[in-house]
Design a protein around this motif. Structure first.
Motif, mmCIF file in Angstrom:
data_model
loop_
_atom_site.group_PDB
_atom_site.id
_atom_site.type_symbol
_atom_site.label_atom_id
_atom_site.label_comp_id
_atom_site.label_asym_id
_atom_site.label_seq_id
_atom_site.Cartn_x
_atom_site.Cartn_y
_atom_site.Cartn_z
ATOM 1 N N LEU A 70 -14.470 -12.318 -14.985
ATOM 2 C CA LEU A 70 -14.377 -12.515 -13.546
ATOM 3 C C LEU A 70 -15.638 -13.188 -13.001
ATOM 4 N N THR A 132 -16.662 -9.006 -7.377
ATOM 5 C CA THR A 132 -15.333 -9.252 -7.936
ATOM 6 C C THR A 132 -14.219 -8.889 -6.958
ATOM 7 N N LYS A 136 -11.748 -11.586 -5.315
ATOM 8 C CA LYS A 136 -10.304 -11.440 -5.512
ATOM 9 C C LYS A 136 -9.574 -11.365 -4.173
ATOM 10 N N LYS A 272 -8.721 -14.765 -17.270
ATOM 11 C CA LYS A 272 -9.410 -13.999 -16.226
ATOM 12 C C LYS A 272 -8.450 -13.021 -15.553
ATOM 13 N N GLY A 276 -9.096 -9.222 -15.834
ATOM 14 C CA GLY A 276 -9.399 -8.704 -14.496
ATOM 15 C C GLY A 276 -8.449 -7.596 -14.102
#
Length: 752
Positions: A70, A132, A136, A272, A276
């Motif tokens: 990430l 992160t 996101k 990812k 993730g």
């Protein structure tokens, strides 16, 4: 009977549950990261009514890989050049937020009567927003490209860097040492040293490597190479005392400056997303319902502290950094959560045995709750800023925006300040490169020479060879350190401004010369046993020769140009492909001349004509600087270049010229064919009679194509297939030909 590893069972359970939950969240139009956390809670060992994950340790390892990928993806999307362009604003905002939230965490801990160490570590945890999670959330909400999101990501990156310093401070406090002593200073110097070294060496070496193997790399190889570089930097980062995630982010930032950055980003996105998802599911697995019940009041208080504290102090911090009221509110509300670095700080406290066992699950619960609320806080920021603007006095709003605007426009520096900043940066960068070369030569090359050469370390020539090679390798850096910026516009302007500036300017050169002599002195002193006076004299002579050498000058300039080209390679590629304007456009604007891109319509009357035939320069007074066609750029086209439909042409001219040119581009097109029904093509058989005008004429002489607008498909010679008509063959009476054309054209041909 075949068996399967528990890890595969656990992954199957996690991904199936995560898939079902995220489908529900997608249907409800909620961020997917929340669905992952809910899925983790459902498959955790703390949930008695569902199937649970068995091998939590291996899942945590996969989650660590998820954090690494990430942050690697984050580095690809957000390079350090963007932070540098923002100036000191992110630094001011970051320091203010960390200080304010740390103090709030300590105060809340004392209110609940927790121990001193619990309060201090809690302050550190509350100061770290989740890179992160916010990344996101911005991605899910489609806000990643907005300006305020860029400012938030700058602050988050700086927070992650400062988190390493904070961990050193907390370790020092836990061991009873002073947190403002030499250990903290050494940590800051170490971070700065390796950060600059990695970026400079990486930006110099990696684009060169990718460029040299560009013809050999397909998507599969590029994916493997990129992830290999990411993992290699993560390993190296842990070897020098940093986190693997930090190293992955650095490698992403390096690759972000390459031409392949966008391609790499697309290739690693599935990887990812997979890892993730495992990371966010593992976060949800840490939620313990019993802890939630026992410490419900402290958890609620900490959640409110983060939401209110970041909303208020975060907004004020971003305003101090130069953001307007509306933008600062959006930035502050976006920061209202804690995440992965808070878990790392909590783990540090547990490993040192200085915090209570309950603090880690409490922090995880707070992180989960604030993560749930993050998308809603981001959405709430817009009405909140609007409500503030409606309720606050207009004079106060104008004052705040005026302050932030002036704060953001403090880039107008004096000549002295600009010159000294540039000289300092150059000196620091080249000094770090010099130190790195000396370290490599003394640690690896010198022992190798001692083993390779006869006599080993007892002879003088391994030392001499190492010293000569070291000086040769660092000579371009030393010359650049001394000479760079001595002929800059700022230096010349200050020199000519007044005689009082000349002595300080000469002093800046002398200081850099002394630094270079110090490096040479250290090498000679380490590898020889001569008297210091002799070594100093040798150092002065060597530095003088370095400055005077034309070869070293050419090497220094070549290395710097290669580095700058590597640093700008992505921008250059964007200019070539037409997605970014050339740098010289700004200088055109200063002269009331502009550059505009025009798309040639698919039905343009210009298509198929050369620039010479179109006479665009004489008609409109404009200049065609480039033609962008597919993935190719044709610079400075001459009069023989053809215009194709779909071309993008870059045109230079004044406002009036460009306006007239733009109108011509839109008007000079083929109109809609209103008689399209008559354009139907038909196939017809024609028999050449003895009286036909085509007898004894070749295909070209007959004019069937040029005069009658028909095309001869073939000649029927009694076979199933038609025979092609050769250009030299003359038509004879009785020939049967098949032609294609519009009905009117065929009728004219028959009646000829």
């Amino acid at each position: 009977m075949a068996t399967i590893a528990p890890l595969i069972n656990d992954l199957a359970l996690m991904l199936i549950v995560a898939g079902i939950v995220t489908l529900i969240f997608k249907k409800l139009r909620q961020p997917l990261v929340l669905g992952y956390i809910v899925a983790g809670f459902l498959v955790s060992p703390h949930m008695p009514y569902t199937t649970s994950v068995l091998d939590t340790e291996n899942i945590q390892m996969w989650a660590d890989i998820g954090v690494m990928f990430l942050l690697f993806s984050l580095g690809l999307d957000f390079s350090f050049k963007k932070i540098l362009k923002m100036g000191v604003s992110p630094i001011i905002s970051t320091v203010c937020i960390i200080f304010a939230m740390s103090m709030l965490g300590i105060v809340v801990g004392h209110v609940f009567g927790w121990s001193e160490m619990d309060c201090i570590f809690l302050g550190g945890m509350l100061a770290m927003s989740s890179t992160t999670i916010i990344y996101k959330a911005f991605d899910d909400l489609g806000l990643r490209e907005q300006k305020f999101a860029g400012m938030v990501m700058s602050v988050l990156i700086l927070e992650d860097i400062l988190a390493i310093v904070m961990m050193v401070m907390l370790s020092a406090i836990a061991s009873g040492k002073s947190p403002d002593g030499g250990q903290m200073l050494n940590s800051i110097i170490k971070i700065g040293f390796f950060l600059i070294l990695w970026l400079v060496v990486g930006i110099f070496a990696i684009p060169l490597f990718l460029r040299s193997v560009r013809k050999l790399i397909n998507s599969e190889v590029l994916l493997v190479v990129s992830l290999g570089l990411c993992c290699a930097m993560a390993v190296f980062s842990t070897k020098v005392g940093f986190s693997s995630a930090f190293g992955a982010f650095i490698m992403g930032s390096i690759l972000a400056e390459t031409v392949e950055a966008e391609r790499i980003e697309k290739l690693i996105e599935p990887v990812k997303n997979l890892f993730g998802a495992v990371f966010f599911v593992s976060v949800g697995m840490l939620v313990d319902p019993d802890i939630l019940v026992t410490y419900a009041l402290p958890i609620a208080a900490l959640v409110l502290t983060i939401l209110i504290g970041q909303s208020i102090f975060g907004t004020l911090a971003f305003m101090l950094g130069g953001e307007s009221l509306r933008s600062a509110v959006r930035c502050g509300f976006s920061m209202a959560q804690i995440g992965e670095f808070s878990f790392i700080i909590a783990s540090l406290g547990l490993s040192l045995g200085v915090i209570s066992d309950f603090l880690y699950p409490v922090v995880v619960a707070v992180s989960v709750i604030t993560t749930f609320l993050t998308p809603y806080m981001i959405r709430l920021s817009v009405p909140a800023s609007g409500a503030l603007e409606r309720r606050l006095p207009n004079r106060l709003i104008h004052a705040l925006n005026y302050f932030s605007t002036n704060r953001a426009n403090t880039n107008k520096q004096s000549l002295w300040k600009r010159l000294l900043v540039q000289m300092t940066m150059n000196t620091v960068v080249y000094s770090i490169l010099t130190i790195a070369v000396i370290f490599i030569m003394f640690t690896f090359v010198h022992p190798f020479f001692c083993k390779l050469l006869p006599g080993g370390g007892e002879q003088w020539y391994p030392n001499a060879l190492t010293g000569v090679l070291t000086v040769l390798f660092i000579s371009p850096f030393l010359r650049a350190m001394i000479m760079k910026k001595n002929h800059s516009e700022e230096f010349k302007a200050l020199w000519a401004e007044t005689g009082r500036n000349q002595i300080p300017l000469l002093l800046t050169i002398l200081i850099r010369v002394l630094i270079a002599i110090t490096f040479v002195f250290y090498i000679c002193h380490h590898l020889s046993h001569f008297a210091r006076a002799i070594i100093i004299t040798a150092g002065v002579i060597i530095v003088g020769l370095i400055v005077a050498s034309r070869g070293i000058k050419r090497s220094s300039i070549r290395l710097e140009r290669m580095f700058i080209n590597n640093l700008r390679s992505r921008d250059i590629a964007a200019q070539v492909r037409g997605s970014k304007r050339p740098l010289y456009e700004g200088r055109l604007l200063d002269r009331d001349v502009h550059m505009v891109d025009f798309d040639i319509p698919m039905n343009s009357r210009w298509m198929g004509h050369t620039l010479r035939q179109l006479e665009l320069g004489s008609k409109f007074g404009v200049h065609i600087s480039s033609i962008l066609r597919a993935n190719h750029r044709l610079n400075i086209p001459d009069g023989d270049y053809l215009i194709f439909p779909g071309d993008k042409i870059q045109v230079i001219g004044s406002d009036q010229q460009l306006a007239a040119f733009g109108q011509a581009v839109q008007k000079e097109v083929f109109g809609e064919d209103l008689n399209f029904e008559q354009r139907e093509m038909k196939l017809h058989q024609i028999v050449i009679s003895a009286t036909s005008p085509f007898v004894n004429k070749t295909l070209e002489q007959s004019g069937i194509r040029s005069i009658y607008s028909c095309m001869v498909v073939g000649l029927e010679e009694g076979e199933e297939n038609l025979s092609p008509v050769k250009p030299s063959r003359k038509f004879r009476a009785g020939d049967i030909i098949w032609v294609v054309g519009e009905q009117d054209a065929i009728d004219s041909l028959i009646n000829a």
